[in-house]
Design a protein around this motif. Structure first.
Motif, PDB file in Angstrom:
ATOM      1  N   ASP A  53     -24.544  -7.739   8.485  1.00  0.00           N
ATOM      2  CA  ASP A  53     -25.865  -7.617   7.886  1.00  0.00           C
ATOM      3  C   ASP A  53     -26.383  -6.186   7.986  1.00  0.00           C
ATOM      4  N   LYS A  54     -26.197  -5.565   9.143  1.00  0.00           N
ATOM      5  CA  LYS A  54     -26.632  -4.174   9.342  1.00  0.00           C
ATOM      6  C   LYS A  54     -25.888  -3.242   8.388  1.00  0.00           C
ATOM      7  N   MET A  55     -24.570  -3.424   8.281  1.00  0.00           N
ATOM      8  CA  MET A  55     -23.776  -2.594   7.366  1.00  0.00           C
ATOM      9  C   MET A  55     -24.271  -2.759   5.927  1.00  0.00           C
ATOM     10  N   HIS A  56     -24.564  -4.006   5.553  1.00  0.00           N
ATOM     11  CA  HIS A  56     -25.036  -4.262   4.190  1.00  0.00           C
ATOM     12  C   HIS A  56     -26.381  -3.577   3.954  1.00  0.00           C
ATOM     13  N   ARG A  57     -27.324  -3.730   4.906  1.00  0.00           N
ATOM     14  CA  ARG A  57     -28.646  -3.108   4.753  1.00  0.00           C
ATOM     15  C   ARG A  57     -28.553  -1.592   4.690  1.00  0.00           C
ATOM     16  N   GLU A  58     -27.592  -1.010   5.405  1.00  0.00           N
ATOM     17  CA  GLU A  58     -27.449   0.446   5.446  1.00  0.00           C
ATOM     18  C   GLU A  58     -26.581   0.982   4.311  1.00  0.00           C
ATOM     19  N   GLY A  59     -26.024   0.078   3.495  1.00  0.00           N
ATOM     20  CA  GLY A  59     -25.234   0.505   2.348  1.00  0.00           C
ATOM     21  C   GLY A  59     -23.789   0.841   2.680  1.00  0.00           C
ATOM     22  N   PHE A  60     -23.321   0.418   3.840  1.00  0.00           N
ATOM     23  CA  PHE A  60     -21.926   0.653   4.200  1.00  0.00           C
ATOM     24  C   PHE A  60     -21.083  -0.512   3.712  1.00  0.00           C
ATOM     25  N   ALA A  61     -19.852  -0.223   3.368  1.00  0.00           N
ATOM     26  CA  ALA A  61     -18.941  -1.274   2.931  1.00  0.00           C
ATOM     27  C   ALA A  61     -17.607  -1.104   3.640  1.00  0.00           C
ATOM     28  N   ALA A  62     -16.971  -2.237   3.926  1.00  0.00           N
ATOM     29  CA  ALA A  62     -15.663  -2.185   4.571  1.00  0.00           C
ATOM     30  C   ALA A  62     -14.593  -1.755   3.571  1.00  0.00           C
ATOM     31  N   LEU A  63     -14.857  -1.966   2.296  1.00  0.00           N
ATOM     32  CA  LEU A  63     -13.904  -1.592   1.248  1.00  0.00           C
ATOM     33  C   LEU A  63     -14.365  -0.309   0.569  1.00  0.00           C
ATOM     34  N   PRO A  64     -13.417   0.491   0.072  1.00  0.00           N
ATOM     35  CA  PRO A  64     -13.824   1.633  -0.757  1.00  0.00           C
ATOM     36  C   PRO A  64     -14.601   1.105  -1.971  1.00  0.00           C
TER      37      PRO A  64
END
Length: 140
Positions: A53-64
């Protein structure tokens, strides 16, 4: 800032008072998402939910970005199959087509995109055929 629990007052009654006073001040009426269902109610439990959820809110993605868009296009195909109306199919396709067009204008980093916008009328024709076939299965 919340005050500390006074000595000699049970924790439960102190918490109840804090909640009651906040409700009286109307603080629960301004909460984000008020009146909307919780998005995670129907999803299976995931220990890493808060990180994701934090990654999503911060705009980070596990995939390129290019692979993430390919994945989103595939998820859109699945959502189209499950859609209940032509209007919803068009909304889904319009949304992903905008993202694909933007990525084609300015290619994202990562592997080649290898996507082109969906042909809305062609996909709608497939969707209609699927619904007709499905309706025939339930009639017999």
């Amino acid at each position: 800032m919340t005050e500390r629990k006074p000595p000699g007052v049970s924790f439960e009654s102190w918490v109840d008072r804090q909640i009651r006073e906040a409700a009286e001040r109307g603080e629960f009426e301004r909460l984000e998402g008020l009146g909307k269902p919780l998005a995670s109610l129907d999803t299976p439990y995931d220990e890493m939910w808060w990180i994701k959820d934090k990654m999503h809110r911060e705009g980070f993605a596990a995939l390129p970005p290019s692979l993430a868009l390919r994945k989103e296009a595939e998820e859109t195909r699945e959502a189209v199959r499950a859609a209940r109306s032509e209007r919803r199919v068009r909304e889904l396709l319009h949304g992903i087509n905008e993202k694909i067009a933007a990525a084609l204008r300015m290619p994202p980093p990562g592997p080649p995109l290898r996507l082109s916008p969906f042909d809305v009328e062609e996909v709608l024709g497939q969707w209609r055929a699927q619904r007709t076939d499905g309706a025939g299965d339930h009639a017999g």
